[in-house]
Motif scaffolding. Structure first.
Motif, PDB file in Angstrom:
ATOM      1  N   ALA A 249       0.801  -1.130   0.029  1.00 52.91           N
ATOM      2  CA  ALA A 249      -0.033   0.011   0.129  1.00 52.91           C
ATOM      3  C   ALA A 249       0.922   1.214   0.050  1.00 52.91           C
ATOM      4  O   ALA A 249       1.595   1.676   1.062  1.00 52.91           O
ATOM      5  CB  ALA A 249      -0.983   0.188   1.230  1.00 52.91           C
ATOM      6  N   ARG A 250       1.082   1.787  -1.156  1.00 50.78           N
ATOM      7  CA  ARG A 250       2.195   2.955  -1.260  1.00 50.78           C
ATOM      8  C   ARG A 250       1.488   4.209  -0.579  1.00 50.78           C
ATOM      9  O   ARG A 250       0.307   4.194  -0.022  1.00 50.78           O
ATOM     10  CB  ARG A 250       2.308   3.190  -2.775  1.00 50.78           C
ATOM     11  N   GLU A 251       2.463   5.066  -0.311  1.00 49.99           N
ATOM     12  CA  GLU A 251       2.137   6.211   0.532  1.00 49.99           C
ATOM     13  C   GLU A 251       1.249   7.052  -0.287  1.00 49.99           C
ATOM     14  O   GLU A 251       1.385   7.336  -1.450  1.00 49.99           O
ATOM     15  CB  GLU A 251       3.192   7.007   1.065  1.00 49.99           C
ATOM     16  N   LYS A 252       0.438   7.534   0.351  1.00 48.26           N
ATOM     17  CA  LYS A 252      -0.887   8.764  -0.298  1.00 48.26           C
ATOM     18  C   LYS A 252      -0.837   9.876   0.780  1.00 48.26           C
ATOM     19  O   LYS A 252      -1.216   9.701   2.028  1.00 48.26           O
ATOM     20  CB  LYS A 252      -2.023   8.294  -0.525  1.00 48.26           C
ATOM     21  N   ARG A 253      -0.565  11.023  -0.032  1.00 49.03           N
ATOM     22  CA  ARG A 253      -0.779  12.270   0.795  1.00 49.03           C
ATOM     23  C   ARG A 253      -1.689  13.214  -0.023  1.00 49.03           C
ATOM     24  O   ARG A 253      -1.480  13.314  -1.249  1.00 49.03           O
ATOM     25  CB  ARG A 253       0.456  12.875   0.987  1.00 49.03           C
ATOM     26  N   PRO A 254      -2.834  13.904   0.510  1.00 46.13           N
ATOM     27  CA  PRO A 254      -3.584  14.882  -0.300  1.00 46.13           C
ATOM     28  C   PRO A 254      -2.693  15.844  -1.156  1.00 46.13           C
ATOM     29  O   PRO A 254      -3.194  16.395  -2.043  1.00 46.13           O
ATOM     30  CB  PRO A 254      -4.547  15.416   0.727  1.00 46.13           C
ATOM     31  N   SER A 255      -1.460  16.073  -0.387  1.00 49.04           N
ATOM     32  CA  SER A 255      -0.728  17.620  -1.114  1.00 49.04           C
ATOM     33  C   SER A 255       0.199  16.895  -2.019  1.00 49.04           C
ATOM     34  O   SER A 255       1.012  17.592  -2.746  1.00 49.04           O
ATOM     35  CB  SER A 255      -0.017  17.995   0.072  1.00 49.04           C
ATOM     36  N   HIS A 256       0.084  15.608  -2.469  1.00 53.57           N
ATOM     37  CA  HIS A 256       0.912  15.123  -3.639  1.00 53.57           C
ATOM     38  C   HIS A 256       0.062  14.235  -4.525  1.00 53.57           C
ATOM     39  O   HIS A 256      -0.687  13.524  -4.331  1.00 53.57           O
ATOM     40  CB  HIS A 256       1.965  14.105  -2.919  1.00 53.57           C
ATOM     41  N   PRO A 257       0.532  14.248  -5.748  1.00 53.97           N
ATOM     42  CA  PRO A 257      -0.116  13.589  -6.775  1.00 53.97           C
ATOM     43  C   PRO A 257       0.195  12.261  -6.703  1.00 53.97           C
ATOM     44  O   PRO A 257       1.419  11.943  -6.531  1.00 53.97           O
ATOM     45  CB  PRO A 257       0.237  14.160  -8.250  1.00 53.97           C
ATOM     46  N   HIS A 258      -0.807  11.237  -6.989  1.00 51.61           N
ATOM     47  CA  HIS A 258      -0.645   9.919  -6.757  1.00 51.61           C
ATOM     48  C   HIS A 258      -0.461   9.154  -7.999  1.00 51.61           C
ATOM     49  O   HIS A 258      -0.163   8.011  -8.333  1.00 51.61           O
ATOM     50  CB  HIS A 258      -1.468   9.119  -5.678  1.00 51.61           C
ATOM     51  N   ARG A 259      -0.892   9.857  -9.125  1.00 55.21           N
ATOM     52  CA  ARG A 259      -0.929   9.314 -10.782  1.00 55.21           C
ATOM     53  C   ARG A 259      -1.656   8.124 -11.013  1.00 55.21           C
ATOM     54  O   ARG A 259      -1.372   7.398 -11.748  1.00 55.21           O
ATOM     55  CB  ARG A 259       0.676   9.024 -10.813  1.00 55.21           C
ATOM     56  N   PHE A 260      -2.541   7.709  -9.928  1.00 56.13           N
ATOM     57  CA  PHE A 260      -3.502   6.737 -10.155  1.00 56.13           C
ATOM     58  C   PHE A 260      -2.827   5.583 -10.425  1.00 56.13           C
ATOM     59  O   PHE A 260      -2.028   4.996  -9.979  1.00 56.13           O
ATOM     60  CB  PHE A 260      -4.567   6.895 -11.420  1.00 56.13           C
ATOM     61  N   LYS A 261      -3.386   4.598 -11.561  1.00 54.76           N
ATOM     62  CA  LYS A 261      -2.861   3.112 -11.615  1.00 54.76           C
ATOM     63  C   LYS A 261      -1.407   3.092 -12.029  1.00 54.76           C
ATOM     64  O   LYS A 261      -0.816   2.246 -11.486  1.00 54.76           O
ATOM     65  CB  LYS A 261      -3.769   2.204 -12.729  1.00 54.76           C
ATOM     66  N   ALA A 262      -1.104   4.091 -12.816  1.00 58.98           N
ATOM     67  CA  ALA A 262       0.303   4.064 -13.454  1.00 58.98           C
ATOM     68  C   ALA A 262       1.293   4.323 -12.116  1.00 58.98           C
ATOM     69  O   ALA A 262       2.311   3.895 -12.121  1.00 58.98           O
ATOM     70  CB  ALA A 262       0.479   5.538 -14.288  1.00 58.98           C
ATOM     71  N   GLY A 263       0.898   5.025 -11.418  1.00 58.71           N
ATOM     72  CA  GLY A 263       1.731   5.318 -10.043  1.00 58.71           C
ATOM     73  C   GLY A 263       1.894   4.130  -9.214  1.00 58.71           C
ATOM     74  O   GLY A 263       2.867   3.958  -8.825  1.00 58.71           O
ATOM     75  N   ALA A 264       0.668   3.459  -9.115  1.00 54.26           N
ATOM     76  CA  ALA A 264       0.611   2.156  -8.312  1.00 54.26           C
ATOM     77  C   ALA A 264       1.619   1.062  -8.900  1.00 54.26           C
ATOM     78  O   ALA A 264       2.480   0.375  -8.209  1.00 54.26           O
ATOM     79  CB  ALA A 264      -0.596   1.560  -8.217  1.00 54.26           C
ATOM     80  N   LEU A 265       1.596   1.087 -10.288  1.00 55.40           N
ATOM     81  CA  LEU A 265       2.360   0.111 -11.081  1.00 55.40           C
ATOM     82  C   LEU A 265       3.843   0.440 -10.776  1.00 55.40           C
ATOM     83  O   LEU A 265       4.841  -0.640 -10.873  1.00 55.40           O
ATOM     84  CB  LEU A 265       2.061  -0.104 -12.592  1.00 55.40           C
ATOM     85  N   ASN A 266       4.144   1.748 -10.922  1.00 56.23           N
ATOM     86  CA  ASN A 266       5.626   2.149 -11.052  1.00 56.23           C
ATOM     87  C   ASN A 266       6.128   1.657  -9.580  1.00 56.23           C
ATOM     88  O   ASN A 266       7.394   1.523  -9.153  1.00 56.23           O
ATOM     89  CB  ASN A 266       5.702   3.672 -10.894  1.00 56.23           C
TER      90      ASN A 266
END
Length: 705
Positions: A249-266
């Motif tokens: 479960a990668r880090e997520k913060r409201p102040s940073h873009p998470h790039r949706f599924k592409a971000g999860a795959l990277n």
């Protein structure tokens, strides 16, 4: 037997298609000759305006049709054999990436079946690793994967011992799989009952947790979390070696873009490089089950071919849906045109697109060009890959099939993995640009595959008799439209960007391959000519203004030929693929509905984003299969619940054409001018017949509102 693959060019289809292209193109040229010569001889300003609008609509349709001919030039059919003979030591490391984001729209039980079926692939367990990215950070998903592993500990040895083909527990224990559940012996029956009891307990706990809002929730502000559920080591002599299983479960913060599924795959790319570093990656949607355990070995028939491997990026399998009706798929959820026609055609060029799931990808392809995969490692790799020296070191050693976990102790490994999964790790790097999955488009796999082709990589398409992957498709109008709006908006956004296949790809791949990508990115524009025709023709019918040649005029021939030729070519494509006339009719009908509804909204959204008037939003497709919706779908009844917005333009055009048909029929009867208005009368009648089922569904919804 040696593992081999074959490629057969569908010569007969190619010859017929090229003859049809030539014939159809002549008819289009004749049509435009008539349109332009008549446009400048028309004296009435109103008639000139209507003709100009129709010419614009016809130009758009011709523009899109021209690009679509790339799919008809050279189709091929591939096959593999002898994959059983590949020795375990010859197989490279394989990592499986499964991504889930919302436990309310993506049922956790389906996710766990995907995980278990991936772990049960017919592949050496010491070379197989399964990673689950929980982008919602749900406590329920975290608990479920631990319990699912307890099921897998019994399930995988059972499948291997008895040669079970259906390695999806939910399917295996269903009545449809009774033939495979044979009474081998008492031991078989005892193991089956034990596994079933464990699986039923898993189902019960997940169902209980789904009703608990404290567990079945998403956490959008969280620190990175990585857990090794199974460390790929044998605990004792009686314990079977099972694949590595990791929850991320990668880090997520409201102040940073998470790039949706592409971000999860990277994030999974980085974490997996540290832990297992498989040379190849299988990407799966959370609802996509591994239906054939030999799919990995089949794909290796291509990846291990020394003549093909240096430039081969991925092997694509078709998406097959277990809930799609084989005889009456009213929403075209099985995407027949793509899986049976378009991907075969692109395979005859440079290879098919990289769809969102069901493909075996070479890891190095995401880091560079063919024979230059290490180009970003040679100088200042930190600027490209980030500051983790351990991760960069794993890239230098990517030729090795696995990095042993014992090289670092578990705490150090998890600490470094969490660092790689932070939301700030990618800052000031090439991730999402030239490294990994692209962030340029929400359709991350399709666009990344497009860039891979532009960089010189190739792909192949394999469609075995037994579906290798099974998933869930949309079975109501709302979900169908929402999904298509997402696709249309994302693809058209590419089509009107600097990466447009018309400009960017023409110098980087063949013209025919560029045409295929141009069609995929611009086909959403179908909505505009549909609306123009749907308004102009009935309005002119009411006014008595003819917009087509007289029925006795020889110039009516090009219009008739274009109309009939398109339908007949589509019918041939459907029938030659083993489908029915009903399938053809369903596709024509939903093509109109999708064009006027989802394609129109998706195109407008893409244009608004380009103008900066709308922000990028991610729409997650609902994967929950509700019994009532499934019953309506199987009966061929359209479910319009929640689809009101999309049905408004459809309803308006149908109403206009009903009025136009009545007005046109009145003029034909009273004034006997059927010569001038016959074509308009026929078009409105055809649209009404085509929309009959939709009209009935709209009427029922209005009456029972």
């Amino acid at each position: 037997m040696v593992a081999t693959h074959s490629c057969k060019v569908l010569t007969a289809r190619a010859i017929l298609s090229r003859l049809h292209i030539f014939f159809h193109a002549l008819a289009i040229l004749a049509l435009f000759y008539y349109r332009f010569t008549s446009l400048f001889t028309t004296t009435s300003s109103l008639a000139r305006l209507t003709w100009a609008l129709l010419v614009i609509a016809e130009l758009i349709l011709t523009f899109i049709w021209g690009f679509a001919q790339g799919f008809r030039w050279r189709s091929v059919l591939r096959d593999v054999s002898g994959w059983e003979s590949i020795k375990p030591h010859q197989l490279p490391g394989l990592d499986v990436f499964i991504v889930t984001a919302d436990p309310t729209k993506e049922p956790v039980l389906e996710v766990m079946n995907s995980v278990i079926s991936a772990m049960a692939l017919d592949y050496p367990p010491d070379k197989l690793a399964v990673y689950l990215s929980d982008d919602g950070g749900s406590p329920l998903t975290k608990e479920a994967i631990r319990e699912a592993f307890q099921v897998a500990k019994l399930w995988i040895p059972f499948c291997n011992k008895y040669g079970i083909k259906t390695r999806i527990p939910e399917f295996f224990f269903s009545p449809s799989c009774d033939r495979e559940r044979l009474d081998w012996d008492h031991d078989y029956k005892a193991q089956e009952l034990l596994i079933k009891s464990k699986y039923e307990a898993l189902k019960k706990n997940i169902e209980k947790g789904s009703g608990d809002t404290s567990k079945c929730r998403m956490v959008h502000d969280r620190a990175p979390y990585v857990e090794i559920v199974n460390d790929n080591k044998q605990d004792g002599e009686s314990e079977a070696v099972l694949p590595l299983l990791v929850y991320v479960a990668r880090e997520k913060r409201p102040s940073h873009p998470h790039r949706f599924k592409a971000g999860a795959l990277n994030a999974l790319l980085r974490v997996s490089s540290l832990m297992s570093n498989g040379s190849y990656i299988l990407i799966l949607d959370c609802d996509m089950y591994c239906n054939d355990p030999t799919s990995a070995r089949q794909s290796m028939c291509f990846h291990l071919d020394p003549n093909m491997s240096p430039s081969l990026a991925f092997v694509l399998y078709p998406q097959t849906f277990y809930n799609a009706s084989r005889s009456n798929d009213i929403y075209d959820g099985q995407a027949r045109s793509a899986t049976k026609t378009k991907w075969q055609a692109m395979d005859g060029l440079r290879g098919p697109v990289m769809t969102g799931t069901g493909y075996y990808l070479k890891r190095k392809a995401l880091f560079g060009r063919p024979n230059r995969e290490d180009e970003f490692l040679t100088s200042q790799p930190e600027k490209a890959f980030g500051s983790s020296t351990k991760f960069i070191d794993s890239l230098h050693h990517n030729s090795k099939q696995n990095i042993e976990l014992k090289q670092m102790n578990k705490d150090e490994l998890l600490e470094e993995a969490r660092r790689l999964a932070t939301c700030t790790y990618e800052s000031n790097t090439l991730w999402g640009d030239k490294i990994g999955f692209s962030y340029e488009c929400l359709l991350e796999s399709t666009f990344t595959g497009y860039l891979l082709h532009c960089r010189g990589w190739k792909s192949v398409y394999l469609n075995p008799t037994r579906p290798c992957f099974l998933g869930v498709t949309t079975i109501d109008m709302k979900d169908t439209m929402v999904q298509l709006v997402k696709w249309t908006s994302g693809l058209l956004g590419v089509g009107i960007s600097k990466y447009s296949p018309i400009t960017y790809a023409m110098s980087r791949m063949s013209v025919l391959q560029s045409m295929c990508y141009a069609y995929l990115t611009l086909s959403g524009l179908f909505g505009f000519p549909f609306v123009i025709y749907g308004i102009v023709v009935p309005m002119c019918s009411l006014k008595g203004i003819p917009v087509f040649p007289k029925i006795s005029d020889p110039w009516i021939a090009p219009f008739v030929v274009v109309f009939v030729s398109s339908l007949v070519q589509h019918l041939y494509e459907v029938l030659s693929g083993g489908d029915s006339v009903r399938t053809w009719w369903n596709e024509v009908r939903i093509w109109f509905v999708k064009g006027v509804g989802a394609c129109l909204f998706g195109s407008i959204e893409a244009i608004m984003k380009k103008m900066g008037k709308q922000k990028t939003t991610f729409r997650l497709t609902n994967k929950v299969v509700e019994k009532e919706k499934l019953d309506n779908y199987e009966k061929g009844k359209f479910d319009l619940q929640g689809a009101d917005m999309f049905m408004v333009p459809v309803g308006i055009l149908v109403t206009l054409n009903l009025l136009g048909f009545i007005g046109c029929l009145y003029r034909v009867i009273i004034y006997h001018n059927y010569q001038e208005l016959f074509a308009q009368l026929f078009l409105s009648f055809f649209l009404l017949v085509l929309s009959r089922s939709i009209i009935e569904s709209i009427a029922k919804k209005v009456l029972f509102f």
